[in-house]
Structure formats: structure tokens, C-alpha cells
Motif scaffolding. Structure first.
Motif, PDB file in Angstrom:
ATOM      1  N   TYR A 141      38.222  30.134  35.835  1.00  0.00           N
ATOM      2  CA  TYR A 141      37.478  31.030  36.724  1.00  0.00           C
ATOM      3  C   TYR A 141      37.705  30.644  38.182  1.00  0.00           C
ATOM      4  O   TYR A 141      37.851  31.510  39.044  1.00  0.00           O
ATOM      5  N   GLY A 142      37.760  29.343  38.443  1.00  0.00           N
ATOM      6  CA  GLY A 142      38.012  28.868  39.806  1.00  0.00           C
ATOM      7  C   GLY A 142      39.389  29.234  40.316  1.00  0.00           C
ATOM      8  O   GLY A 142      39.582  29.476  41.511  1.00  0.00           O
ATOM      9  N   PHE A 143      40.361  29.295  39.414  1.00  0.00           N
ATOM     10  CA  PHE A 143      41.704  29.705  39.814  1.00  0.00           C
ATOM     11  C   PHE A 143      41.857  31.221  39.855  1.00  0.00           C
ATOM     12  O   PHE A 143      42.797  31.733  40.440  1.00  0.00           O
ATOM     13  N   PHE A 144      40.937  31.938  39.228  1.00  0.00           N
ATOM     14  CA  PHE A 144      41.002  33.393  39.238  1.00  0.00           C
ATOM     15  C   PHE A 144      40.321  34.016  40.448  1.00  0.00           C
ATOM     16  O   PHE A 144      40.886  34.874  41.131  1.00  0.00           O
ATOM     17  N   LEU A 145      39.087  33.614  40.717  1.00  0.00           N
ATOM     18  CA  LEU A 145      38.247  34.340  41.666  1.00  0.00           C
ATOM     19  C   LEU A 145      38.767  34.342  43.111  1.00  0.00           C
ATOM     20  O   LEU A 145      38.904  35.428  43.696  1.00  0.00           O
ATOM     21  N   PRO A 146      39.064  33.204  43.735  1.00  0.00           N
ATOM     22  CA  PRO A 146      39.508  33.259  45.143  1.00  0.00           C
ATOM     23  C   PRO A 146      40.784  34.071  45.365  1.00  0.00           C
ATOM     24  O   PRO A 146      40.819  34.912  46.264  1.00  0.00           O
ATOM     25  N   PRO A 147      41.839  33.884  44.529  1.00  0.00           N
ATOM     26  CA  PRO A 147      43.038  34.715  44.751  1.00  0.00           C
ATOM     27  C   PRO A 147      42.775  36.201  44.513  1.00  0.00           C
ATOM     28  O   PRO A 147      43.321  37.046  45.212  1.00  0.00           O
ATOM     29  N   ASN A 148      41.924  36.498  43.530  1.00  0.00           N
ATOM     30  CA  ASN A 148      41.606  37.895  43.252  1.00  0.00           C
ATOM     31  C   ASN A 148      40.875  38.529  44.433  1.00  0.00           C
ATOM     32  O   ASN A 148      41.197  39.644  44.856  1.00  0.00           O
ATOM     33  N   ASN A 149      39.897  37.798  44.992  1.00  0.00           N
ATOM     34  CA  ASN A 149      39.180  38.308  46.166  1.00  0.00           C
ATOM     35  C   ASN A 149      40.115  38.448  47.356  1.00  0.00           C
ATOM     36  O   ASN A 149      40.032  39.417  48.115  1.00  0.00           O
ATOM     37  N   LYS A 150      41.006  37.483  47.536  1.00  0.00           N
ATOM     38  CA  LYS A 150      41.970  37.545  48.644  1.00  0.00           C
ATOM     39  C   LYS A 150      42.841  38.781  48.515  1.00  0.00           C
ATOM     40  O   LYS A 150      43.084  39.486  49.502  1.00  0.00           O
ATOM     41  N   GLU A 151      43.290  39.052  47.309  1.00  0.00           N
ATOM     42  CA  GLU A 151      44.132  40.225  47.055  1.00  0.00           C
ATOM     43  C   GLU A 151      43.368  41.516  47.354  1.00  0.00           C
ATOM     44  O   GLU A 151      43.904  42.444  47.962  1.00  0.00           O
ATOM     45  N   MET A 152      42.109  41.576  46.956  1.00  0.00           N
ATOM     46  CA  MET A 152      41.318  42.786  47.212  1.00  0.00           C
ATOM     47  C   MET A 152      41.096  42.997  48.703  1.00  0.00           C
ATOM     48  O   MET A 152      41.257  44.106  49.205  1.00  0.00           O
TER      49      MET A 152
ATOM     50  N   ALA B 183      42.868  41.813  51.146  1.00  0.00           N
ATOM     51  CA  ALA B 183      44.145  42.044  51.820  1.00  0.00           C
ATOM     52  C   ALA B 183      44.553  43.512  51.740  1.00  0.00           C
ATOM     53  O   ALA B 183      45.269  44.008  52.607  1.00  0.00           O
ATOM     54  N   ASN B 184      44.083  44.196  50.707  1.00  0.00           N
ATOM     55  CA  ASN B 184      44.425  45.608  50.539  1.00  0.00           C
ATOM     56  C   ASN B 184      43.418  46.548  51.183  1.00  0.00           C
ATOM     57  O   ASN B 184      43.580  47.762  51.122  1.00  0.00           O
ATOM     58  N   ALA B 185      42.387  46.007  51.776  1.00  0.00           N
ATOM     59  CA  ALA B 185      41.393  46.831  52.477  1.00  0.00           C
ATOM     60  C   ALA B 185      41.718  46.831  53.972  1.00  0.00           C
ATOM     61  O   ALA B 185      42.170  45.829  54.521  1.00  0.00           O
ATOM     62  N   ALA B 186      41.498  47.946  54.606  1.00  0.00           N
ATOM     63  CA  ALA B 186      41.707  48.018  56.053  1.00  0.00           C
ATOM     64  C   ALA B 186      40.738  47.061  56.743  1.00  0.00           C
ATOM     65  O   ALA B 186      39.612  46.856  56.281  1.00  0.00           O
ATOM     66  N   LYS B 187      41.166  46.472  57.847  1.00  0.00           N
ATOM     67  CA  LYS B 187      40.329  45.496  58.563  1.00  0.00           C
ATOM     68  C   LYS B 187      38.970  46.089  58.942  1.00  0.00           C
ATOM     69  O   LYS B 187      37.966  45.394  58.927  1.00  0.00           O
ATOM     70  N   THR B 188      38.947  47.364  59.247  1.00  0.00           N
ATOM     71  CA  THR B 188      37.686  48.005  59.628  1.00  0.00           C
ATOM     72  C   THR B 188      36.778  48.249  58.420  1.00  0.00           C
ATOM     73  O   THR B 188      35.624  48.610  58.594  1.00  0.00           O
TER      74      THR B 188
END
Length: 149
Positions: free
Chosen positions: A56-67, A69-74
Motif C-alpha cells: 500500500y505504501g508503494f502504491f498510494l504516493p505514486p498513484n496520487n502523483k500520477e493523478m 500530474a494529470n490535473a490542470a494546475k488550476t
């Protein structure tokens, strides 16, 4: 413990790959819980739960980063709210499903706690395996898109 390591790994490797490895480790931990002995020691239980936690520790941070990263900064605040809502909704639905399964299993004659835990961990392992397949499909889809360019 694993989340900072996973975060650092995503600076060098694709976040989707790191999170997929996390799901695989989590799935292996759940699979190991299926095979707990009838009278497990603390150690028998602990290493399996630690494996789940590491996954879970290896899943959650990269998954959140990926999400994010795909959202507009605003839209990062909105993305954060959607993520929090989805997580809470998922937890609520799973809690209701577990309660339903508990009620159904309680009505079955002859079922034991050991049998119930095997069913629960097997179900959780199957769901995490499906998540891993979805993640792998996302990786291959992205690779196909990169090759088409």
C-alpha cells in the motif's frame, strides 16, 4: 516507511510502474493471509500484514502523483477534493459490503471464523489482482500510444 521511498522512486521511474509494483506486493500480502495457519502466531500474522502495508505504501504516493500530474494546475484543489470523496465513498461501500458478508456468513450453518477469514482475504486478493490487471493494461496502452507517435 515505504511512502517516502516510493516518492523518491517516482522521481527516477514511471509512477504507474511503481504503483503497479505496490499493488502486486499488496496482492501477495493478501494472498499470504489466505494461507494463515489455523492457530497463527503473532509473527505469522505480522509479516503478512507488513507485506500488505509495504504494498500500500508503494502504491498510494505514486498513484496520487500520477493523478495530480494529470490535473490542470488550476484544478489541483478540486482534484484533491474528488480524491478524498472517492476514497471516503469507497471505504463506506466496502464497510457496508463487509457488514453484508458478515450477516450472510453468520446465517450459514457450520461456517467458522477461519473459513470466513479465508473468504475475506481471497475476495480482497481478487480485487487487488483486478486492480493490478487494470494498471498493467494502462501501462501497455500508454506504451502502444508512445509507439504510435
Amino acid at each position: 516507511m515505504c511512502a517516502p521511498i516510493a516518492g523518491n522512486l517516482t522521481n527516477r521511474f514511471n509512477a504507474t510502474h511503481v504503483s503497479s509494483i505496490g499493488v502486486l506486493i499488496f496482492c501477495l500480502g493478501l494472498g499470504a493471509l489466505i494461507f494463515l495457519p489455523e492457530r497463527p502466531s503473532v509473527g505469522d500474522f505480522l509479516w503478512r500484514v507488513v507485506l500488505c502495508g509495504m504494498g500500500y505504501g508503494f502504491f498510494l504516493p505514486p498513484n496520487n502523483k500520477e493523478m495530480f500530474a494529470n490535473a490542470a494546475k488550476t484544478r489541483t484543489a478540486t482534484a484533491s477534493g474528488v480524491l478524498s470523496t472517492a476514497r471516503t465513498t469507497g471505504q463506506s461501500i466496502v464497510a457496508a459490503l463487509v457488514a453484508m458478508v458478515l450477516a450472510l456468513m453468520g446465517g450459514l450453518s457450520g461456517s467458522t471464523e477461519g473459513e470466513f477469514s479465508v473468504y475475506v482475504f481471497a475476495f480482497a486478493c481478487a480485487i487487488s489482482a483486478l486492480s493490478l490487471l487494470a494498471s498493467m493494461a494502462r501501462i501497455y496502452k500508454r506504451q502502444d500510444q508512445d509507439l504510435a507517435l
